[in-house]
Design a protein around this motif. Structure first.
Motif, PDB file in Angstrom:
ATOM      1  N   ARG A   1      -1.183   0.320  10.729  1.00  0.00           N
ATOM      2  CA  ARG A   1      -0.314   1.336  10.100  1.00  0.00           C
ATOM      3  C   ARG A   1       0.762   1.810  11.059  1.00  0.00           C
ATOM      4  O   ARG A   1       1.906   2.021  10.674  1.00  0.00           O
ATOM      5  CB  ARG A   1      -1.157   2.510   9.618  1.00  0.00           C
ATOM      6  CG  ARG A   1      -2.026   2.054   8.483  1.00  0.00           C
ATOM      7  CD  ARG A   1      -2.836   3.123   7.839  1.00  0.00           C
ATOM      8  NE  ARG A   1      -3.706   2.445   6.884  1.00  0.00           N
ATOM      9  CZ  ARG A   1      -4.592   3.041   6.132  1.00  0.00           C
ATOM     10  NH1 ARG A   1      -4.740   4.348   6.195  1.00  0.00           N
ATOM     11  NH2 ARG A   1      -5.326   2.338   5.300  1.00  0.00           N
TER      12      ARG A   1
ATOM     13  N   ARG B   1       3.302  -1.088  11.359  1.00  0.00           N
ATOM     14  CA  ARG B   1       4.017  -1.284  10.097  1.00  0.00           C
ATOM     15  C   ARG B   1       5.007  -0.151   9.851  1.00  0.00           C
ATOM     16  O   ARG B   1       6.134  -0.391   9.429  1.00  0.00           O
ATOM     17  CB  ARG B   1       3.010  -1.378   8.945  1.00  0.00           C
ATOM     18  CG  ARG B   1       3.676  -1.624   7.611  1.00  0.00           C
ATOM     19  CD  ARG B   1       2.642  -1.999   6.562  1.00  0.00           C
ATOM     20  NE  ARG B   1       3.201  -1.948   5.233  1.00  0.00           N
ATOM     21  CZ  ARG B   1       3.149  -2.943   4.346  1.00  0.00           C
ATOM     22  NH1 ARG B   1       2.546  -4.065   4.654  1.00  0.00           N
ATOM     23  NH2 ARG B   1       3.676  -2.806   3.144  1.00  0.00           N
TER      24      ARG B   1
ATOM     25  N   SER C   1       8.815  -0.136   8.477  1.00  0.00           N
ATOM     26  CA  SER C   1       8.942  -0.052   7.017  1.00  0.00           C
ATOM     27  C   SER C   1      10.254   0.581   6.575  1.00  0.00           C
ATOM     28  O   SER C   1      10.753   0.261   5.498  1.00  0.00           O
ATOM     29  CB  SER C   1       7.740   0.665   6.399  1.00  0.00           C
ATOM     30  OG  SER C   1       7.585   1.928   6.994  1.00  0.00           O
TER      31      SER C   1
ATOM     32  N   GLU D   1      -3.338  -2.697   2.058  1.00  0.00           N
ATOM     33  CA  GLU D   1      -2.918  -2.532   3.447  1.00  0.00           C
ATOM     34  C   GLU D   1      -1.810  -3.513   3.852  1.00  0.00           C
ATOM     35  O   GLU D   1      -0.855  -3.152   4.518  1.00  0.00           O
ATOM     36  CB  GLU D   1      -4.145  -2.745   4.354  1.00  0.00           C
ATOM     37  CG  GLU D   1      -3.907  -2.450   5.816  1.00  0.00           C
ATOM     38  CD  GLU D   1      -3.767  -0.964   6.116  1.00  0.00           C
ATOM     39  OE1 GLU D   1      -4.354  -0.136   5.393  1.00  0.00           O
ATOM     40  OE2 GLU D   1      -3.046  -0.623   7.071  1.00  0.00           O
TER      41      GLU D   1
END
Lengths: 445, 71
Positions: free
Chosen positions: A129, A132, A136, A387
Motif C-alpha cells: 500500500r 502503490r 497512484s 489489493e
C-alpha cells in the motif's frame, strides 16, 4: 477427505460425462497452447467439474487451478491469506531457468543478490500500500481525464500513420501491432513516467527486445538481449538521477521524492518499479488493442453496430477487455490453511487464478462465448481486483477508447490477412507480436 | 452481518475509481482527494440495495458495512 480421493471422485464424474476422458488429460499449462488460443474448452470442463483443481503436470510445481469468477475475486480480496510475496505467477521450468540465470548474472555484475524484483507484483500489504500510493496519483481518474485530449490527438495521428502505411503497402499486409497498437501505450506510459519525447521510440525498441521470446542457449539472441538490458538500465538510472536533481510533474520524480518507512527509495528500487510500469503499461494494452481489433474484424455485425452507434464505444471497450483478457494468470501462495468452495487449501500451496476462464464464467456472463459489444452488465475481471487491482486501469480504458474512436471511420475498410501471432512461451500474458491486416480499396477506386 | 446502517471506506484501498458513485450516486461522491466519501449517514433503507451493489462492485474491495458512523 484427502485431496487425492476428491480428485478421483471428480475424475470418475467426468469420465461418466465425457465417456472416458479424464481431468488429468486436460491441458491448461502448455505455453504453446496459448500461442494458438486460450484452452477455453478445458477451462469450461474445470469450471463445471472441478473449479478448484489440484493440477499436477510435468514441468510445474503442483498448484490449485482456480477457474471461477467468484473464486478468483475472493482470492484477490484476501491478500492476508494469499500472498504475492514469493511467487506470483505460474512458470514452467524453461521460463524459470531464464529468470534464474538473469538474476544470477545481475548478482555477479552488481555484487549483491537479485532474488526478485522490487515491484508491486511481489509485495503484500502493508508495504504494497505504501509503494502503490506513492504512484497512484499519477493514474487517478482526475489526471487521466485531463490527459484524454492528448490521448485522442495522439490516437488520431497514429491511425493516420497506420492508414498511410496500409496504403503504401499497396495490397500487401502490414503488421497492426508495430504500425498501430504499440504506439499509444508506449507514448502514454512514457508521458506519465516522464520519459522525454525523443526517447519514446528507443523505449519501444528496448521493451520489444526485453519481452521477446528468449531461447535458452541462443548466444546471439542472448548477447542482443544483454546489450539491450544495459542500454535500458543506463537510460532509466540516468532518468531517475535527473529527476532527483530537478523534479518535474511526473511519476519518476514522484518516486524519487517518496519516503517509505522513513527512507527514500534507492535508484535500484525505483528502476524495478519502472520495469513493471513499462511492461504493464505497454504489453497488456498493446495486446488488448490488437486483439480488440482482431475481435471486431472477426465479428462484422458487432463492428457495424459500433460504427453506426459510436455511443457504444464504452461497452465495446469493456467487451474487448473481457474477450481479450490479456493477463492469463497470476498466482498466490496460501499463508495458512483455508478453504475454497469446500476444498481445503493448505499453507504453502499455490493457487493460480486464470483470468480468461473467469471472464467466460457461465454463472456470471450470459452466452459467455459471444462477443457482444452491448453486453450489460459486464463485470469482467480483466484488470483483476482488490489489493493488486490494475493500477493503470483508468489509463488503459482511456487509451482503448481513444484508439477505437479514432479507428471507427476506417474500421469497415480494414481486413484481416491472417491469424494473430503471440510471443511464444509466455504463460503470464498474451503478448501478441503480429496481426497482418490490409486496407480494402475504397469504392470507386 | 453487521446491521446495514453505516458504510465504511477503507482509506488505504480507495483510489477513487468511482464505481460506487455510478451505482449509488446519492450516497457516494469522489472528492478532489481521489477518495470516495459517503454523503449520507446513516444509509436510508430505500437505497440500501444500491449501496450493497456498490460494495460488491468496488474493484479494490474498499467498501463495507459498518456498525459505526464514519470518523
Amino acid at each position: 477427505m484427502p485431496m487425492t480421493a476428491v480428485n478421483e471422485l471428480v475424475a470418475a464424474d467426468i469420465a461418466l460425462e465425457t465417456g472416458g476422458g479424464s481431468l488429468d488429460d486436460l491441458d491448461i499449462t502448455t505455453p504453446e497452447l496459448y500461442q494458438q488460443a486460450v484452452p477455453f474448452a478445458a477451462f469450461e470442463v474445470l469450471r463445471r467439474q472441478a473449479p478448484v483443481y489440484w493440477c499436477l503436470r510435468p514441468g510445474f510445481e503442483p498448484f490449485w487451478a482456480i477457474t471461477k469468477h467468484a473464486d478468483v475475486s475472493w482470492i484477490e480480496r484476501h491478500p492476508e491469506i494469499f500472498s504475492s510475496g514469493s511467487r506470483n505467477s505460474l512458470s514452467d521450468i524453461d521460463h524459470l531457468e531464464v529468470q534464474n540465470s538473469t538474476r544470477q548474472r545481475r548478482a555477479q555484475e552488481a555484487g549483491c543478490p537479485f532474488e526478485k524484483p522490487h515491484d508491486l507484483l511481489y509485495m503484500d500489504p502493508p508495504v504494497h500500500r505504501d509503494h502503490r500510493s506513492a504512484m497512484s496519483a499519477s493514474f487517478s481518474r482526475r489526471l487521466i481525464t485531463q490527459f484524454e485530449g492528448t490521448l485522442s490527438m495522439l490516437a488520431r495521428r497514429y491511425v493516420d500513420e497506420f492508414v498511410s502505411a496500409m496504403k503504401d503497402a499497396d495490397g500487401k499486409s502490414v503488421n497492426a501491432v508495430e504500425t498501430l497498437a504499440g504506439k499509444l501505450p508506449i507514448t502514454a506510459i512514457s508521458i506519465i513516467l516522464g520519459v522525454p519525447g525523443e526517447s519514446w521510440r528507443d523505449v519501444e525498441q528496448w521493451l520489444n527486445t526485453l519481452f521477446s521470446h528468449r531461447v535458452v542457449g541462443d548466444e546471439d539472441a542472448e548477447a542482443r538481449y544483454r546489450e539491450t538490458v544495459k542500454e535500458y538500465r543506463r537510460f532509466t538510472i540516468d532518468l531517475i538521477r535527473r529527476r532527483r536533481d530537478d523534479p518535474q510533474d511526473d511519476l519518476v520524480s514522484r518516486l524519487a521524492a517518496a519516503e517509505i518507512g522513513g527512507a527514500r527509495l534507492t535508484d535500484r528500487e525505483i528502476a524495478d518499479h519502472l520495469g513493471l510500469l513499462f511492461g504493464a503499461g505497454y504489453e497488456t494494452t498493446r495486446t488488448a488493442s490488437t486483439m480488440g481489433l482482431n475481435a471486431l474484424l472477426r465479428h462484422p455485425a458487432e463492428l457495424r453496430k459500433l460504427v453506426q452507434n459510436p455511443h457504444l464505444l464504452n461497452p465495446a471497450v469493456e467487451e474487448i477487455l473481457r474477450w481479450t483478457s490479456p493477463v492469463i494468470q497470476f498466482s498466490r501462495v496460501c499463508q495458512f490453511d483455508t478453504e475454497i468452495r469446500g476444498q481445503r487449501i493448505r499453507r504453502g500451496e499455490t493457487v493460480v487464478m486464470f483470468f480468461p476462464s473467469a471472464n467466460r464464467d457461465e454463472e456470471v456472463f450470459t452466452d459467455p462465448y459471444r462477443f457482444d459489444i452491448t453486453r450489460d452488465p459486464n463485470p469482467h475481471i480483466a484488470f483483476g481486483g482488490g489489493e493488486h487491482f490494475c493500477l493503470g486501469v483508468t489509463l488503459a480504458r482511456a487509451e482503448l477508447r481513444a484508439l477505437f474512436s479514432a479507428l471507427l471511420p476506417v474500421l469497415p475498410r480494414i481486413e484481416l490477412v491472417g491469424q494473430p501471432e503471440m510471443v511464444p512461451n509466455s504463460l503470464v500474458a498474451h503478448a501478441v507480436e503480429r496481426l497482418p491486416v490490409r486496407l480494402r480499396p475504397e469504392r470507386g477506386e | 452481518m453487521p446491521p446495514r446502517r453505516h458504510v465504511a471506506v477503507d482509506r488505504d484501498l480507495c483510489e477513487g475509481h468511482a464505481q460506487c458513485e455510478m451505482i449509488a450516486p446519492e450516497v457516494f461522491k469522489v472528492g478532489d482527494d481521489d477518495q470516495s466519501h459517503a454523503q449520507v449517514d446513516p444509509v436510508p433503507d430505500r437505497i440500501a440495495g444500491e449501496v450493497e451493489n456498490a460494495i460488491a462492485a468496488c474493484p479494490r474491495g474498499a467498501l463495507s458495512w459498518s456498525d459505526h458512523p464514519p470518523a
